[in-house]
Design a protein around this motif. Structure first.
Motif, PDB file in Angstrom:
ATOM      1  N   ASN A   1       6.253   5.190   1.509  1.00 25.40           N
ATOM      2  CA  ASN A   1       5.231   5.146   0.472  1.00 25.40           C
ATOM      3  C   ASN A   1       4.017   5.968   0.876  1.00 25.40           C
ATOM      4  OD1 ASN A   1       4.774   2.968   2.426  1.00 25.40           O
ATOM      5  ND2 ASN A   1       3.047   2.399   1.129  1.00 25.40           N
TER       6      ASN A   1
ATOM      7  N   HIS B   1      -3.670   6.091  -6.699  1.00 26.00           N
ATOM      8  CA  HIS B   1      -2.554   5.546  -7.462  1.00 26.00           C
ATOM      9  C   HIS B   1      -1.388   5.180  -6.560  1.00 26.00           C
ATOM     10  CE1 HIS B   1      -4.548   6.470 -11.178  1.00 26.00           C
ATOM     11  NE2 HIS B   1      -4.787   7.674 -10.725  1.00 26.00           N
TER      12      HIS B   1
ATOM     13  N   SER C   1       2.167   5.847  -4.262  1.00 22.22           N
ATOM     14  CA  SER C   1       3.541   6.053  -4.697  1.00 22.22           C
ATOM     15  C   SER C   1       4.450   5.276  -3.764  1.00 22.22           C
ATOM     16  CB  SER C   1       3.898   7.537  -4.673  1.00 22.22           C
ATOM     17  OG  SER C   1       5.150   7.740  -5.269  1.00 22.22           O
ATOM     18  N   CYS C   2       5.277   4.451  -4.336  1.00 23.51           N
ATOM     19  CA  CYS C   2       6.181   3.617  -3.557  1.00 23.51           C
ATOM     20  C   CYS C   2       7.243   4.466  -2.861  1.00 23.51           C
ATOM     21  CB  CYS C   2       6.859   2.591  -4.458  1.00 23.51           C
ATOM     22  SG  CYS C   2       5.719   1.395  -5.174  1.00 23.51           S
TER      23      CYS C   2
ATOM     24  N   PHE D   1      10.060   5.851  -4.999  1.00 18.25           N
ATOM     25  CA  PHE D   1       9.701   7.052  -5.753  1.00 18.25           C
ATOM     26  C   PHE D   1       9.853   8.292  -4.876  1.00 18.25           C
ATOM     27  CE2 PHE D   1       7.754   4.170  -8.736  1.00 18.25           C
ATOM     28  CZ  PHE D   1       7.659   4.859  -9.930  1.00 18.25           C
TER      29      PHE D   1
ATOM     30  N   CYS E   1       8.913   0.204  -9.608  1.00 19.02           N
ATOM     31  CA  CYS E   1      10.115   0.837  -9.053  1.00 19.02           C
ATOM     32  C   CYS E   1      11.351   0.436  -9.842  1.00 19.02           C
ATOM     33  CB  CYS E   1      10.285   0.494  -7.584  1.00 19.02           C
ATOM     34  SG  CYS E   1       9.089   1.347  -6.540  1.00 19.02           S
TER      35      CYS E   1
END
Length: 136
Positions: free
Chosen positions: A50, A55, A57-58, A61, A96
């Motif tokens: 991550n 914001h 992002s996992c 992603f 997710c």
């Protein structure tokens, strides 16, 4: 909920996610580094961690983004890990789950069940009655 067999390939996928987490773990700044690995139908595996920020992002992603960037479009199994989680596994968050359903609606997810056993389930089982993009 349909359960799928957790195979040796799945255990290797978990190991790949744990290795990328180990190489990139940062407990000091981010306090929640997650690793992910996705196996494509081609047999190729892509990993990611991550990225925190405004914001963020996992990890899922990032690993899917790496796969898509490499030209992959057919996905088999995905896993997310954290070093302090039971069995090393964490379930995908709500964002997710929706992204996985959008990009790979038939993907399987490795996680712990309610009895803390390692299981593999379809993403559709993790997001019942999900939003589906309207095709224009």
């Amino acid at each position: 909920m349909q359960l799928y067999e957790v195979t040796e390939q799945d255990k290797e996928l978990i190991e790949a996610a744990l290795k990328v987490l180990e190489r990139n773990f940062d407990d000091g700044v981010y306090r929640h580094t997650v690793g992910s690995a996705i196996r494509c139908k081609s047999g190729n595996t892509y990993t990611g961690v991550n990225c925190d920020g405004i914001h963020g992002s996992c990890a899922e992603f990032i690993s899917i983004g790496a796969a898509i960037t490499a030209g992959e479009r057919e996905f088999d199994t995905v896993v997310a890990v954290h070093d302090k989680a039971l069995n090393g596994l964490i379930p995908p968050c709500g964002n997710c789950r929706q992204m996985l359903l959008d990009y790979c609606p038939d993907v399987k997810v490795i996680l712990n069940d309610t009895n803390n056993n390692i299981v593999k389930v379809g993403i559709r089982d993790l997001l019942p009655l999900a939003y589906a993009r309207v095709k224009c």
